[in-house]
Enzyme design. Structure first.
Site, mmCIF file in Angstrom:
data_model
loop_
_atom_site.group_PDB
_atom_site.id
_atom_site.type_symbol
_atom_site.label_atom_id
_atom_site.label_comp_id
_atom_site.label_asym_id
_atom_site.label_seq_id
_atom_site.Cartn_x
_atom_site.Cartn_y
_atom_site.Cartn_z
ATOM 1 C CG ASP A 1 -47.043 24.036 -0.206
ATOM 2 O OD1 ASP A 1 -48.265 24.017 0.003
ATOM 3 O OD2 ASP A 1 -46.345 25.056 -0.040
ATOM 4 N NE ARG B 1 -34.472 24.544 3.804
ATOM 5 C CZ ARG B 1 -35.409 24.003 4.545
ATOM 6 N NH1 ARG B 1 -35.202 22.824 5.123
ATOM 7 N NH2 ARG B 1 -36.566 24.622 4.736
ATOM 8 C CG ASP C 1 -35.413 27.293 2.466
ATOM 9 O OD1 ASP C 1 -34.321 27.527 2.995
ATOM 10 O OD2 ASP C 1 -36.438 27.013 3.110
ATOM 11 C CB SER D 1 -45.134 28.883 6.605
ATOM 12 O OG SER D 1 -44.127 29.881 6.611
#
Length: 406
Positions: free
Chosen positions: A17, A97, A126, A180
């Protein structure tokens, strides 16, 4: 709009990605791309990310070990509050994050970038966490979220884009991945694909940080965790740095099958999502911290913390780490931890963690007052007046009900 961006700092993992995003930024925005890869203890070799970025023409590459800062300045402050989102999630992804966003902004300032970019999708939490943190730290920054702009809306299109531009595709990406993952020193998460049916039990082969509780040792493991002012500082008497300590607890708990969670949670953007998490060390740390607080915190302080915790957890989950209300709550929480010092002994056995001992130089537990044997400090007759006063409104309510029924 594209021409206004001269240089962008990309949160880069080296996977499919973000490798596609790197090239897309170069193609679409015609700008210089700087990559930033954070080592938060995910357990993967990060140097291949450097090699791939170099191969794609990146001149400024940042790969940083942030494990100590992550645990010391983000994980530990969160655990002082005994934080759980929706009663069970230890926020392993959420708490990483703001640190990544903080370094993105710092690097952008260092290299003179006018934008940052991330690989979060337009469906998840996110994107919100990254961008709220970035804007809080630099209100002038431009944030680029390719998943909200491009038309590469499937795995097949990503692979086609990569192949057409000679971007190496990680082994196994050509097929459909079963789920994922996101990993750091606190946890690893599994979401999507094979896990999207909340009725289906996850395959045992999926788990990487914990053994199956059924296969865990038949003999329990005992561990002692030392605390100072609310933070864990030692394991079995050995003083460790924050990251070392969490790593040690991960090993001990994981070997005993502790720390698995299968959860359907409410995302901030509105939908429900099923996730499976492994948080072995964090699960033990939470139990230990609550145990040391049980003998060092006043009842009123402890109960107030428990009332505030869901709000604090929601702020972290939703991405408001740098918001003033989170910082206000943190100040209150940290004030409560001044006497949260001592040692907790726990027993780990086949997926369970049990507190079996706690002691503190700041203990509020008084044997003289608590004993069921004869004492000289507590007059049991005092309880009568205490009960009658607390019962007064209940009696008045009952008498009023009697009169109304006549």
């Amino acid at each position: 709009m594209q021409s206004s961006v001269k240089k962008v700092v990309l949160a880069y993992s080296g996977g499919l990605d973000t490798s596609v995003i790197l090239r897309w930024l170069q193609d679409h925005y015609r700008c210089e791309v700087v990559t930033f890869t954070a080592d938060l203890g995910q357990g993967e070799e990060l140097e291949p990310a450097r090699a791939k970025a170099e191969m794609m023409g990146v001149k400024q590459i940042f790969i940083e070990d942030l494990q100590e800062e992550f645990v010391r300045d983000f994980v530990f402050p969160m655990f002082r509050a005994n934080t759980l989102y929706e009663g069970s999630y230890l926020l392993g992804t959420s708490i990483a994050r703001p640190l990544i966003a903080k370094r993105l902004i710092e690097i952008a300032q260092l290299v003179g970038a006018d934008a940052v970019a991330h690989g979060a999708t337009g469906k998840g939490n996110d994107q919100v966490r990254f961008e709220l943190s970035c804007y809080a730290l630099n209100p002038h920054i431009k944030v680029i979220a390719p998943w909200r702009e491009w038309d590469l809306d499937s795995r097949e299109k990503l692979i086609e884009y990569a192949e057409a531009r000679q971007i190496p595709i990680p082994r196994g990406k050509r097929g459909e991945p079963p789920y994922s993952t996101d990993a750091n020193l606190l946890h690893i998460s599994y979401e999507g694909k094979a896990l999207e049916d909340p009725w289906v039990e996850p395959d045992e082969e999926m788990f990487t940080r914990t053994v199956s509780p059924e296969l865990a040792p038949d003999k329990p493991t005992y561990v002692e965790i030392g605390f100072e002012r609310g933070d864990a500082v030692s394991v079995d008497g050995e003083r460790l740095s924050p990251a070392q300590l969490l790593r040690r607890l991960n090993d001990l708990a994981g070997a005993n099958g502790v720390g698995r969670l299968d959860l359907v949670e409410n995302r901030f953007v509105g939908m429900k999502s099923r996730g499976v998490y492994e948080t072995p060390g964090g699960t033990v740390l939470l139990a230990a911290h609550r145990a040391i607080e049980s003998i060092t915190l006043d009842r009123g302080a402890a109960h107030l913390k428990d009332e505030l915790m869901p709000r604090y957890a929601e702020l972290i989950y939703n991405g408001f780490w740098f918001a003033p209300e989170r910082e206000m709550l943190q100040a209150l929480i940290d004030r409560s931890q001044e006497n949260v010092t001592g040692t907790v002994r726990l027993k780990l056995y086949k997926g369970s963690v049990q507190v079996v001992g706690r002691k503190s130089p700041c203990t509020l537990y008084s044997h003289a007052f608590a004993t069921f044997e004869k004492d000289t400090v507590y007059n049991q007759r005092d309880a009568e007046g205490f009960i009658r006063l607390n019962a007064l409104r209940l009696r008045i309510g009952a008498l009023a009900k009697e009169l109304a029924e006549k």
